[in-house]
Design a protein around this motif. Structure first.
Motif, PDB file in Angstrom:
ATOM      1  N   ILE A 168       1.186  -1.423   0.247  1.00  0.00           N
ATOM      2  CA  ILE A 168      -0.434  -0.171   0.135  1.00  0.00           C
ATOM      3  C   ILE A 168       0.947   1.018   0.060  1.00  0.00           C
ATOM      4  O   ILE A 168       0.734   2.245  -0.551  1.00  0.00           O
ATOM      5  CB  ILE A 168      -1.560  -0.526   1.530  1.00  0.00           C
ATOM      6  N   VAL A 169       2.283   1.477   1.001  1.00  0.00           N
ATOM      7  CA  VAL A 169       3.286   2.333   0.806  1.00  0.00           C
ATOM      8  C   VAL A 169       2.965   2.912  -0.575  1.00  0.00           C
ATOM      9  O   VAL A 169       3.330   3.569  -0.750  1.00  0.00           O
ATOM     10  CB  VAL A 169       3.997   2.133   1.355  1.00  0.00           C
ATOM     11  N   THR A 170       3.877   1.603  -1.544  1.00  0.00           N
ATOM     12  CA  THR A 170       3.761   1.622  -3.095  1.00  0.00           C
ATOM     13  C   THR A 170       3.007   2.332  -3.423  1.00  0.00           C
ATOM     14  O   THR A 170       2.786   3.531  -4.699  1.00  0.00           O
ATOM     15  CB  THR A 170       4.266   0.365  -3.357  1.00  0.00           C
ATOM     16  N   ASP A 171       1.266   2.372  -2.984  1.00  0.00           N
ATOM     17  CA  ASP A 171       0.558   2.328  -4.282  1.00  0.00           C
ATOM     18  C   ASP A 171       0.466   3.810  -3.683  1.00  0.00           C
ATOM     19  O   ASP A 171      -0.008   4.814  -5.450  1.00  0.00           O
ATOM     20  CB  ASP A 171      -1.181   1.631  -3.403  1.00  0.00           C
ATOM     21  N   MET A 172       0.235   4.258  -2.512  1.00  0.00           N
ATOM     22  CA  MET A 172      -0.109   5.410  -2.578  1.00  0.00           C
ATOM     23  C   MET A 172       1.010   6.921  -3.092  1.00  0.00           C
ATOM     24  O   MET A 172       0.562   7.063  -3.627  1.00  0.00           O
ATOM     25  CB  MET A 172       0.325   6.156  -0.930  1.00  0.00           C
ATOM     26  N   ALA A 173       2.364   6.186  -2.739  1.00  0.00           N
ATOM     27  CA  ALA A 173       3.252   7.099  -4.023  1.00  0.00           C
ATOM     28  C   ALA A 173       2.987   7.128  -5.819  1.00  0.00           C
ATOM     29  O   ALA A 173       2.285   8.362  -6.463  1.00  0.00           O
ATOM     30  CB  ALA A 173       4.244   6.469  -4.122  1.00  0.00           C
ATOM     31  N   TYR A 174       1.572   5.983  -5.789  1.00  0.00           N
ATOM     32  CA  TYR A 174       1.697   6.004  -7.366  1.00  0.00           C
ATOM     33  C   TYR A 174       0.575   6.957  -7.308  1.00  0.00           C
ATOM     34  O   TYR A 174       0.227   7.546  -8.599  1.00  0.00           O
ATOM     35  CB  TYR A 174       1.084   4.613  -8.124  1.00  0.00           C
ATOM     36  N   TYR A 175      -1.040   7.252  -6.533  1.00  0.00           N
ATOM     37  CA  TYR A 175      -1.760   7.460  -6.755  1.00  0.00           C
ATOM     38  C   TYR A 175      -1.189   8.911  -6.382  1.00  0.00           C
ATOM     39  O   TYR A 175      -1.973   9.709  -6.479  1.00  0.00           O
ATOM     40  CB  TYR A 175      -2.857   6.880  -6.062  1.00  0.00           C
ATOM     41  N   VAL A 256       6.801  -1.317  11.430  1.00  0.00           N
ATOM     42  CA  VAL A 256       6.988  -0.317  10.891  1.00  0.00           C
ATOM     43  C   VAL A 256       6.185  -0.257   9.049  1.00  0.00           C
ATOM     44  O   VAL A 256       5.716   0.545   8.963  1.00  0.00           O
ATOM     45  CB  VAL A 256       8.420  -0.611  10.383  1.00  0.00           C
ATOM     46  N   ALA A 257       5.088  -1.115   9.376  1.00  0.00           N
ATOM     47  CA  ALA A 257       4.745  -1.366   7.759  1.00  0.00           C
ATOM     48  C   ALA A 257       3.242  -1.144   8.730  1.00  0.00           C
ATOM     49  O   ALA A 257       2.578  -0.002   7.678  1.00  0.00           O
ATOM     50  CB  ALA A 257       4.101  -2.915   7.786  1.00  0.00           C
ATOM     51  N   CYS A 258       3.303  -0.851   9.955  1.00  0.00           N
ATOM     52  CA  CYS A 258       2.002  -0.604  10.150  1.00  0.00           C
ATOM     53  C   CYS A 258       1.832   0.809  10.348  1.00  0.00           C
ATOM     54  O   CYS A 258       0.849   1.746   9.918  1.00  0.00           O
ATOM     55  CB  CYS A 258       1.243  -0.985  11.730  1.00  0.00           C
ATOM     56  N   CYS A 259       3.064   1.341  10.840  1.00  0.00           N
ATOM     57  CA  CYS A 259       2.965   3.270  11.296  1.00  0.00           C
ATOM     58  C   CYS A 259       2.829   4.065   9.594  1.00  0.00           C
ATOM     59  O   CYS A 259       2.240   4.914   8.732  1.00  0.00           O
ATOM     60  CB  CYS A 259       3.473   3.113  12.313  1.00  0.00           C
ATOM     61  N   LEU A 260       3.758   2.707   8.709  1.00  0.00           N
ATOM     62  CA  LEU A 260       3.934   3.322   7.164  1.00  0.00           C
ATOM     63  C   LEU A 260       2.880   3.597   6.364  1.00  0.00           C
ATOM     64  O   LEU A 260       2.910   4.492   5.849  1.00  0.00           O
ATOM     65  CB  LEU A 260       5.450   3.079   6.562  1.00  0.00           C
ATOM     66  N   LYS A 261       2.097   2.619   6.635  1.00  0.00           N
ATOM     67  CA  LYS A 261       0.645   2.457   6.162  1.00  0.00           C
ATOM     68  C   LYS A 261      -0.253   3.412   6.507  1.00  0.00           C
ATOM     69  O   LYS A 261      -0.662   3.679   5.623  1.00  0.00           O
ATOM     70  CB  LYS A 261       0.294   0.983   5.893  1.00  0.00           C
ATOM     71  N   ALA A 262      -0.035   3.856   7.300  1.00  0.00           N
ATOM     72  CA  ALA A 262      -1.228   4.737   8.254  1.00  0.00           C
ATOM     73  C   ALA A 262      -0.721   6.093   7.860  1.00  0.00           C
ATOM     74  O   ALA A 262      -1.558   7.156   7.097  1.00  0.00           O
ATOM     75  CB  ALA A 262      -1.163   4.290   9.933  1.00  0.00           C
ATOM     76  N   ALA A 300      -8.116   3.800   1.925  1.00  0.00           N
ATOM     77  CA  ALA A 300      -6.778   3.319   2.307  1.00  0.00           C
ATOM     78  C   ALA A 300      -6.767   3.447   3.465  1.00  0.00           C
ATOM     79  O   ALA A 300      -6.056   3.357   4.002  1.00  0.00           O
ATOM     80  CB  ALA A 300      -5.814   3.407   1.490  1.00  0.00           C
ATOM     81  N   CYS A 301      -6.861   4.569   4.023  1.00  0.00           N
ATOM     82  CA  CYS A 301      -7.141   5.009   5.499  1.00  0.00           C
ATOM     83  C   CYS A 301      -7.906   3.441   6.007  1.00  0.00           C
ATOM     84  O   CYS A 301      -7.506   3.677   7.146  1.00  0.00           O
ATOM     85  CB  CYS A 301      -7.613   5.853   5.709  1.00  0.00           C
ATOM     86  N   THR A 302      -8.831   3.304   5.578  1.00  0.00           N
ATOM     87  CA  THR A 302      -9.564   1.872   6.359  1.00  0.00           C
ATOM     88  C   THR A 302      -9.067   0.455   6.554  1.00  0.00           C
ATOM     89  O   THR A 302      -9.223  -0.320   6.771  1.00  0.00           O
ATOM     90  CB  THR A 302     -11.299   2.694   6.195  1.00  0.00           C
ATOM     91  N   TYR A 303      -9.010   0.319   4.823  1.00  0.00           N
ATOM     92  CA  TYR A 303      -8.817  -1.625   4.747  1.00  0.00           C
ATOM     93  C   TYR A 303      -7.504  -1.085   4.849  1.00  0.00           C
ATOM     94  O   TYR A 303      -6.957  -1.139   5.625  1.00  0.00           O
ATOM     95  CB  TYR A 303      -9.301  -1.776   3.412  1.00  0.00           C
ATOM     96  N   GLU A 304      -6.916  -2.952   5.072  1.00  0.00           N
ATOM     97  CA  GLU A 304      -5.888  -3.426   5.172  1.00  0.00           C
ATOM     98  C   GLU A 304      -5.872  -2.906   6.862  1.00  0.00           C
ATOM     99  O   GLU A 304      -4.202  -3.107   7.562  1.00  0.00           O
ATOM    100  CB  GLU A 304      -4.553  -3.090   4.154  1.00  0.00           C
ATOM    101  N   GLY A 305      -6.770  -2.603   7.231  1.00  0.00           N
ATOM    102  CA  GLY A 305      -6.215  -2.334   9.066  1.00  0.00           C
ATOM    103  C   GLY A 305      -6.613  -0.767   8.866  1.00  0.00           C
ATOM    104  O   GLY A 305      -5.123  -0.045   8.766  1.00  0.00           O
ATOM    105  N   GLU A 306      -7.526  -0.178  10.145  1.00  0.00           N
ATOM    106  CA  GLU A 306      -8.388   1.418   9.988  1.00  0.00           C
ATOM    107  C   GLU A 306      -6.720   2.017  10.577  1.00  0.00           C
ATOM    108  O   GLU A 306      -5.661   1.063  11.598  1.00  0.00           O
ATOM    109  CB  GLU A 306      -8.551   1.545  11.094  1.00  0.00           C
ATOM    110  N   ASN A 307      -6.386   3.135   9.999  1.00  0.00           N
ATOM    111  CA  ASN A 307      -5.262   3.795  10.273  1.00  0.00           C
ATOM    112  C   ASN A 307      -4.738   4.538  12.107  1.00  0.00           C
ATOM    113  O   ASN A 307      -3.780   3.449  12.761  1.00  0.00           O
ATOM    114  CB  ASN A 307      -5.363   5.607  10.150  1.00  0.00           C
TER     115      ASN A 307
END
Ligand SMILES: CCCCC/C=C\C/C=C\C/C=C\C/C=C\CCCC(=O)SCCNC(=O)CCNC(=O)[C@H](O)C(C)(C)COP(=O)(O)OP(=O)(O)OC[C@H]1O[C@@H](n2cnc3c(N)ncnc32)[C@H](O)[C@@H]1OP(=O)(O)O
Ligand SMILES: Cc1cc2nc3c(=O)[nH]c(=O)nc-3n(C[C@H](O)[C@H](O)[C@H](O)COP(=O)(O)OP(=O)(O)OC[C@H]3O[C@@H](n4cnc5c(N)ncnc54)[C@H](O)[C@@H]3O)c2cc1C
Length: 536
Positions: A168-175, A256-262, A300-307
């Protein structure tokens, strides 16, 4: 052999799957999921059941009408014992007729804010039997007689979520690259207002406020792409260690995946919204693609774990690290700075100074959280209540930690790559790193004033540095978004098309509306005219 059975059929699309974990009643608290999988040793089958309405799976993407199989996360019962949630691969529709199998209730959950292309669905089981090998047995197993064999690490069940959070972190770069391309190209085409009477209306891209809204989205796209690459490399390394049975680095990856995704999803959603708002009314057109892009990023703020939940997961790791470090035990590389007990150095308005400052903020916030929790517990509050009462600060500590990780990674990776770049390109990328770093120093200046030796004149100087950077980056802005090389078909935007013919494209799209098929719409005869004649 389960992988041999399922993977080839999934790769050649005989199997179209989805990940059915969330239920109507539970999304965050996985140990509270209600779907059951009860092992029947007489037939060597699992019986899947949705005992309550809230046990129905709800949300899985593609579940409504596309998927014919899914991974179902259910509470595994065997020999009368509940062993907790485990994944099962389950066929839910006939592979020829696509009809739902008997005992399976499946359907569409209805309209959503966006993501209308992902037919999210619901799924209920009525004592639906599946063979024993439906249980994905890489980590835990159930033998033919129903004996349960524990996984060496129960949290491996949650592994898929770490993988998606990393992606998702890379996804956000794309969006963000899409949003920045649309908004910056439009801002180069759009002329508006007359600050100087004897000059033509300027490009709105020349308003410094417009640059302030948009350049951070451009810089964040690069920051998240670089951080996403670092996180992916970390994921691959941890996964390799896991395969050889070593789980020591998994907790750090999870944290680190949790806080970077959030943080990257929250930033992407708010920056895409800023891109939308910086394009005036035309940014509000669906044909600009910005509203849809906002809907996708905010999901993405909600799915795969709410931020918030994920930031608290990282906070749990930071507090544990603080306690471990205070006993002199070594910390993971991403958290080692927490133990820097050196006196707060003289503030420097440099990249390294700001990065060091964010580490001080994070360590200071973690220390404040630990002291508040300790104080509450000493006063007789339970740890859980003390945690909850401190949770606003815990989330802030997690965010500061995440920002420190992104700043340090962005700077280090660009510096490392710069040697291989042409000097002009290296200079522009360094300007983006500088802009990103100074932007966040100014955004979090309150924290820096609390936890570092930054002084008022430093802040004034940072503000000036920031405005100088906007000016330096301006000439390269359109070139920088063109460098994302996003085709018009992908941008799908009347405002972001490469040829800049925004007005012609807006009108072309408008004329496609079925409401323009005839000059007088039937609503006039059915409603307006009778109303105007007092007949309604
Ligand atoms: C190959 C092609 C791939 C294609 C992919 C491409 C792109 C994909 C990119 C983006 C996707 C794009 C679009 C897709 C659209 C939608 C997808 C969304 C799908 C979903 O939306 S899918 C559902 C997601 N739904 C969740 O996300 C649930 C969140 N809820 C939880 O995750 C848990 O409920 C938690 C953690 C809150 C509490 O769980 P809990 O109560 O059991 O645990 P607890 O908090 O007590 O912690 C006990 C110990 O476990 C450790 N721990 C916990 N989690 C761990 C983990 N994951 N890994 C390693 N360790 C872990 C802790 O660190 C602690 O460790 P310690 O004890 O040492 O502190
Ligand atoms: C577009 C989209 C696609 C999705 N795709 C899938 C999918 O493919 N498969 C799937 O299984 N799921 C999917 N989901 C579901 C998603 O994973 C859940 O919505 C998410 O995990 C949050 O769970 P919930 O909705 O039950 O909210 P809850 O868990 O009920 O949380 C609601 C709110 O309560 C608060 N909260 C909850 N727990 C805590 C806590 N411990 N501490 C502090 N605050 C808390 C938070 O503010 C949270 O936002 C999707 C969701 C969306 C929006």
């Amino acid at each position: 052999e389960q992988q041999e059975k399922w993977v080839p059929r999934a790769v050649n699309m005989e199997i179209i799957g989805t990940y059915a974990q969330t239920e109507l009643g539970h999304g965050t608290f996985l140990r509270g999921l209600e779907t059951t999988a009860t092992y029947d040793p007489n037939t060597e089958e699992f019986v899947l059941n949705s005992p309550t309405l809230t046990a129905y799976k709800w949300w899985p993407g593609g579940l409504a009408h596309t998927a014919n199989h899914c991974v179902v996360v259910a509470q595994l019962h065997s020999k009368g014992v509940n062993h907790g949630v485990h994944p099962f691969i389950v066929q839910i529709r006939d592979e020829d007729t696509h009809m739902p199998l008997p005992g399976v209730k499946v359907g569409e959950i209805g309209p959503k804010l966006s993501f209308s292309t992902a037919n999210n669905g619901f799924l209920g089981f009525d004592n639906f039997r599946v063979p024993r090998d439906s249980m994905l047995m890489k980590n835990a197993q159930v033998l033919k007689d129903g004996t349960y064999v524990k996984s060496r690490l129960s949290k491996l069940t949650y592994g898929t979520m770490v993988f998606i959070r990393v992606m998702i972190v890379t996804d956000m770069a794309y969006y963000l690259s899409v949003g920045a391309t649309i908004a910056i190209r439009y801002s180069a085409v759009r002329h508006q207002s007359k600050p100087k009477e004897n000059e033509p209306e300027p490009q709105i891209l020349d308003y410094v406020t417009q640059q302030h809204k948009l350049f951070i989205a451009l810089a964040s796209s690069h920051a998240f792409r670089v951080t996403g690459q670092w996180l992916w490399t970390t994921f691959v390394r941890v996964n390799k260690a896991l395969t050889s049975g070593n789980a020591d680095t998994l907790p750090e990856l999870h944290a680190v995946a949790c806080c970077l995704k959030a943080v990257t999803t929250r930033d992407a959603a708010s920056m895409v919204e800023a891109c939308r708002m910086s394009c005036g009314g035309h940014g509000y057109m669906t044909s600009s693609y910005l509203p849809i892009l906002y809907g996708i990023t905010t999901a993405a703020c909600t799915y795969e774990g709410e931020n918030t939940v994920l930031l608290l997961q990282t906070a749990r790791s930071l507090v544990k690290a603080w306690q471990k470090g205070s006993k002199g035990k070594p910390l993971s590389p991403t958290e080692a700075y927490l133990m820097d007990k050196s006196p707060v150095p003289k503030w420097e308005n440099t990249l390294d100074g700001i990065i060091a400052g964010f580490r001080r903020v994070s360590a200071g916030k973690v220390q404040d959280c630990v002291s508040k929790i300790d104080k509450l517990v000493k006063m007789g509050t339970s740890y859980e209540d003390a945690w909850n009462q401190t949770s606003v600060r815990l989330v802030a500590a997690s965010e500061a930690h995440s920002r420190a990780v992104i700043l340090a990674t962005f700077r280090a990776e660009v510096s490392r790559a710069a040697a291989a770049l042409s000097p002009p390109l290296a200079r522009v990328l360094h300007q983006l790193v500088h802009l990103y770093t100074v932007y966040w120093a100014l955004e979090r200046v309150g924290d820096l004033l609390l936890y570092t030796s930054i002084a008022e004149r430093d802040v004034q100087e940072l503000q000036q540095q920031y405005e100088d950077l906007l000016q330096k980056i301006r000439p390269n802005t359109v070139g920088l978004v063109d460098a994302f090389d996003l085709r018009d078909e992908i941008l799908n935007s009347t405002l972001g098309a490469y040829d800049g013919r925004v007005y012609e494209r807006l009108m072309e799209e408008a004329l496609k509306s079925p409401l323009n098929a005839e000059p007088v719409n039937q609503s006039f005869h059915k409603y307006l005219k009778p109303f105007m004649q007092g007949k309604l």
